[in-house]
Write a protein that holds these residues in place. Structure first.
Motif, PDB file in Angstrom:
ATOM      1  N   ARG A  56       0.844  -1.105  -0.151  1.00  0.00           N
ATOM      2  CA  ARG A  56       0.040   0.028   0.124  1.00  0.00           C
ATOM      3  C   ARG A  56       0.904   1.195   0.031  1.00  0.00           C
ATOM      4  N   VAL A  57       2.265   1.256  -0.177  1.00  0.00           N
ATOM      5  CA  VAL A  57       3.063   2.149  -0.157  1.00  0.00           C
ATOM      6  C   VAL A  57       3.292   2.502  -1.457  1.00  0.00           C
ATOM      7  N   ILE A  58       3.346   3.664  -1.956  1.00  0.00           N
ATOM      8  CA  ILE A  58       3.663   4.371  -3.558  1.00  0.00           C
ATOM      9  C   ILE A  58       4.449   5.222  -3.249  1.00  0.00           C
ATOM     10  N   ASN A  59       5.076   6.085  -4.506  1.00  0.00           N
ATOM     11  CA  ASN A  59       5.776   7.003  -4.372  1.00  0.00           C
ATOM     12  C   ASN A  59       4.980   8.483  -4.368  1.00  0.00           C
ATOM     13  N   ALA A  60       5.574   9.689  -4.522  1.00  0.00           N
ATOM     14  CA  ALA A  60       4.753  10.840  -4.386  1.00  0.00           C
ATOM     15  C   ALA A  60       4.067  11.044  -5.941  1.00  0.00           C
ATOM     16  N   GLN A  61       4.507  10.551  -6.512  1.00  0.00           N
ATOM     17  CA  GLN A  61       3.752  10.601  -8.238  1.00  0.00           C
ATOM     18  C   GLN A  61       2.619   9.660  -8.115  1.00  0.00           C
ATOM     19  N   ASP A  69       9.385  -8.473 -11.515  1.00  0.00           N
ATOM     20  CA  ASP A  69       8.359  -9.421 -10.599  1.00  0.00           C
ATOM     21  C   ASP A  69       7.784  -8.515  -9.618  1.00  0.00           C
ATOM     22  N   SER A  70       8.717  -7.991  -8.670  1.00  0.00           N
ATOM     23  CA  SER A  70       8.032  -7.209  -7.683  1.00  0.00           C
ATOM     24  C   SER A  70       6.923  -6.296  -7.986  1.00  0.00           C
ATOM     25  N   PHE A  71       7.147  -5.444  -9.175  1.00  0.00           N
ATOM     26  CA  PHE A  71       6.196  -4.769  -9.602  1.00  0.00           C
ATOM     27  C   PHE A  71       4.670  -5.459  -9.839  1.00  0.00           C
ATOM     28  N   LEU A  72       4.963  -6.699 -10.489  1.00  0.00           N
ATOM     29  CA  LEU A  72       3.724  -7.218 -10.699  1.00  0.00           C
ATOM     30  C   LEU A  72       3.009  -7.765  -9.360  1.00  0.00           C
ATOM     31  N   ARG A  73       4.034  -8.168  -8.514  1.00  0.00           N
ATOM     32  CA  ARG A  73       3.239  -8.586  -7.258  1.00  0.00           C
ATOM     33  C   ARG A  73       2.610  -7.597  -6.687  1.00  0.00           C
ATOM     34  N   GLN A  74       3.060  -6.278  -6.411  1.00  0.00           N
ATOM     35  CA  GLN A  74       2.350  -5.349  -5.737  1.00  0.00           C
ATOM     36  C   GLN A  74       1.183  -4.830  -6.675  1.00  0.00           C
TER      37      GLN A  74
END
Length: 99
Positions: A56-61, A69-74
């Motif tokens: 549930r943590v994303i960057n300011a943008q 893979d990590s990207f897909l998992r999130q």
DNA sequence: GATGTGACGCCAC
DNA sequence: CGTGGCGCCACAT
């Protein structure tokens, strides 16, 4: 276990399902403004079986900062909570910020 | 100490 | 929008 990590985990643990927050916001909530980078560093070391909602943590943008893979998992984890993410990692339905 | 490297942030162009 | 630059902090060289 540093004080920072302790606080970080506590704050992270109370982020409700379907809500989001940025690295910077988290750091600030912990009482450590300007430690956004350290948040990412710490989260990256969480065990894969952690119960904490790191996804549930994303960057300011408003985008996912992970790759591969990590990207897909999130992306999938968020999808199960009704949060849509496009191919570029950008959150589509943007109205779930907690703070 | 000096330098490089990140799951970052912000402001200018 | 996309890029670039600078600030920031912990950690490994």
């Amino acid at each position: 276990m540093t004080q920072f990590e302790q606080s970080l985990y506590n704050i992270l643990a109370v982020i409700p399902k379907g809500k989001l927050c940025s690295y910077g916001q988290l750091a600030k909530q912990c009482g450590y403004p300007n430690h956004a980078r350290h948040v990412g560093k710490t989260l990256s070391k969480l065990p894969k079986d952690t119960k904490l909602p790191w996804f549930r943590v994303i960057n300011a943008q408003g985008k996912i900062s992970l790759t591969g893979d990590s990207f897909l998992r999130q992306k999938e984890r968020l999808a199960t909570e009704g949060i849509e993410v496009n191919e570029q990692g950008k959150i589509v339905n943007f109205r779930h910020y907690l703070w």
